[in-house]
Structure formats: C-alpha cells, structure tokens
Design a protein around this motif. Structure first.
Motif, PDB file in Angstrom:
ATOM      1  N   UNK A  70      -0.503   9.910 -14.567  1.00 60.08           N
ATOM      2  CA  UNK A  70      -0.665   8.634 -15.247  1.00 60.08           C
ATOM      3  C   UNK A  70      -1.914   7.945 -14.728  1.00 60.08           C
ATOM      4  N   UNK A  71      -2.616   7.252 -15.633  1.00 57.89           N
ATOM      5  CA  UNK A  71      -3.817   6.526 -15.238  1.00 57.89           C
ATOM      6  C   UNK A  71      -3.981   5.329 -16.167  1.00 57.89           C
ATOM      7  N   UNK A  72      -4.873   4.445 -15.789  1.00 62.59           N
ATOM      8  CA  UNK A  72      -5.082   3.264 -16.622  1.00 62.59           C
ATOM      9  C   UNK A  72      -6.555   2.927 -16.728  1.00 62.59           C
ATOM     10  N   UNK A  73      -6.911   2.328 -17.841  1.00 63.84           N
ATOM     11  CA  UNK A  73      -8.252   1.807 -18.066  1.00 63.84           C
ATOM     12  C   UNK A  73      -8.073   0.334 -18.402  1.00 63.84           C
ATOM     13  N   UNK A  74      -8.256  -0.507 -17.387  1.00 66.80           N
ATOM     14  CA  UNK A  74      -7.980  -1.925 -17.588  1.00 66.80           C
ATOM     15  C   UNK A  74      -8.944  -2.557 -18.577  1.00 66.80           C
ATOM     16  N   UNK A  75     -10.144  -2.020 -18.677  1.00 70.92           N
ATOM     17  CA  UNK A  75     -11.117  -2.580 -19.620  1.00 70.92           C
ATOM     18  C   UNK A  75     -10.669  -2.374 -21.063  1.00 70.92           C
ATOM     19  N   UNK A  76      -9.861  -1.330 -21.274  1.00 71.50           N
ATOM     20  CA  UNK A  76      -9.353  -1.026 -22.616  1.00 71.50           C
ATOM     21  C   UNK A  76      -7.894  -1.427 -22.775  1.00 71.50           C
ATOM     22  N   UNK A  77      -7.304  -2.001 -21.723  1.00 73.96           N
ATOM     23  CA  UNK A  77      -5.874  -2.371 -21.764  1.00 73.96           C
ATOM     24  C   UNK A  77      -5.024  -1.168 -22.177  1.00 73.96           C
ATOM     25  N   UNK A  78      -5.373  -0.018 -21.624  1.00 67.97           N
ATOM     26  CA  UNK A  78      -4.758   1.249 -22.039  1.00 67.97           C
ATOM     27  C   UNK A  78      -4.264   2.021 -20.824  1.00 67.97           C
ATOM     28  N   UNK A  79      -3.101   2.630 -20.979  1.00 66.65           N
ATOM     29  CA  UNK A  79      -2.533   3.521 -19.966  1.00 66.65           C
ATOM     30  C   UNK A  79      -2.409   4.905 -20.585  1.00 66.65           C
ATOM     31  N   UNK A  80      -2.769   5.913 -19.816  1.00 65.32           N
ATOM     32  CA  UNK A  80      -2.752   7.288 -20.299  1.00 65.32           C
ATOM     33  C   UNK A  80      -1.704   8.114 -19.550  1.00 65.32           C
ATOM     34  N   UNK A  81      -1.224   9.146 -20.220  1.00 66.29           N
ATOM     35  CA  UNK A  81      -0.375  10.143 -19.572  1.00 66.29           C
ATOM     36  C   UNK A  81      -0.958  11.509 -19.900  1.00 66.29           C
ATOM     37  N   UNK A  82      -1.587  12.111 -18.910  1.00 63.48           N
ATOM     38  CA  UNK A  82      -2.127  13.460 -19.068  1.00 63.48           C
ATOM     39  C   UNK A  82      -1.025  14.455 -18.739  1.00 63.48           C
TER      40      UNK A  82
END
Length: 126
Positions: A70-82
């Motif tokens: 799991x990771x996040x990109x706060x600039x995009x207000x997005x959380x990812x699940x690889x």
C-alpha cells in the motif's frame, strides 16, 4: 460531498499484477487512515492493508505481506494497492475506506470506518 472511488480492477492471470487506486474527494485523505478490504462471494469481508500518517502502513493479512504493497500520493489524494503474484484466492471485490486509525487488527479499522467506496472487482483466473 465525501467520496472514495476505486479503480484498477480487472481480469488477470495467476502470477500477474494489478495496481488499484482509491481517489478521495470531499475530504483530505491525510486526515484519515485509508485502508483496503475485500469480499469474495460467500466469504466474509477481509482486511487487506491500511496506511495513515501516524501509523505508516499496516498489513492485516499476514499471508499477503510481500505480495501486496500500500502507498499514498498525498498530492493526488490517492491511495494505491499494488498486488503482485496474484492467486485465484485473491479474487474478490476490493474496497477502500476511511477510518480514524488503522490499528494493528482489522477490526479496529473495520468498526471505525466512516466512508467507503463501491469497490472494484478483481478476478484472477487463467
């Protein structure tokens, strides 16, 4: 309007990879723990992973540690699940949700969930 929208699911062969995205709107994702859970037909909801500013990343499913990140990109207000090395047992609808904290146990997050999305289906099959 508070909203969480998942995307990135689909059909993948065993051993393949997918990256799921969870875009938050109407609130700042940094103010909440954002987690992923899944539900397969006939099975209970299962916590996958969670991330928050104060706790970092938490994996609820020990068996998935190393395959899911799991990771996040706060600039995009997005959380990812690889998700890598996918197996047929990973087939489910994957949801993201927001809660006050991740906690070390899935139930802590689950019973604290404030918002969640409609899910994105993942099918692992040859």
């Amino acid at each position: 309007q508070v909203q969480l929208v998942e995307s990135g699911g689909g059909l993948v062969q065993p051993g393949g990879s997918l990256r799921l995205s969870c875009v938050a709107s109407g609130f700042t994702s940094q103010d909440y723990a954002i987690g992923w859970f899944r539900q397969a037909p006939g099975r209970a909801r299962e916590g996958v992973s969670c991330i928050s500013n104060g706790e970092g990343s938490v994996n609820y499913i020990i068996a998935e540690k190393g395959r899911f990140t799991i990771s996040s990109d706060t600039s995009q207000n997005t959380v990812y699940l690889q998700m890598n090395s996918l197996k047929p047992d990973d087939t489910a609808v994957y949801y993201c949700a927001a809660a006050p904290r991740c906690g070390s146990e899935w139930n802590t997050f689950y019973y604290g969930m404030k918002f969640w999305g409609r899910g994105t289906p993942v099918t692992v099959s040859s």
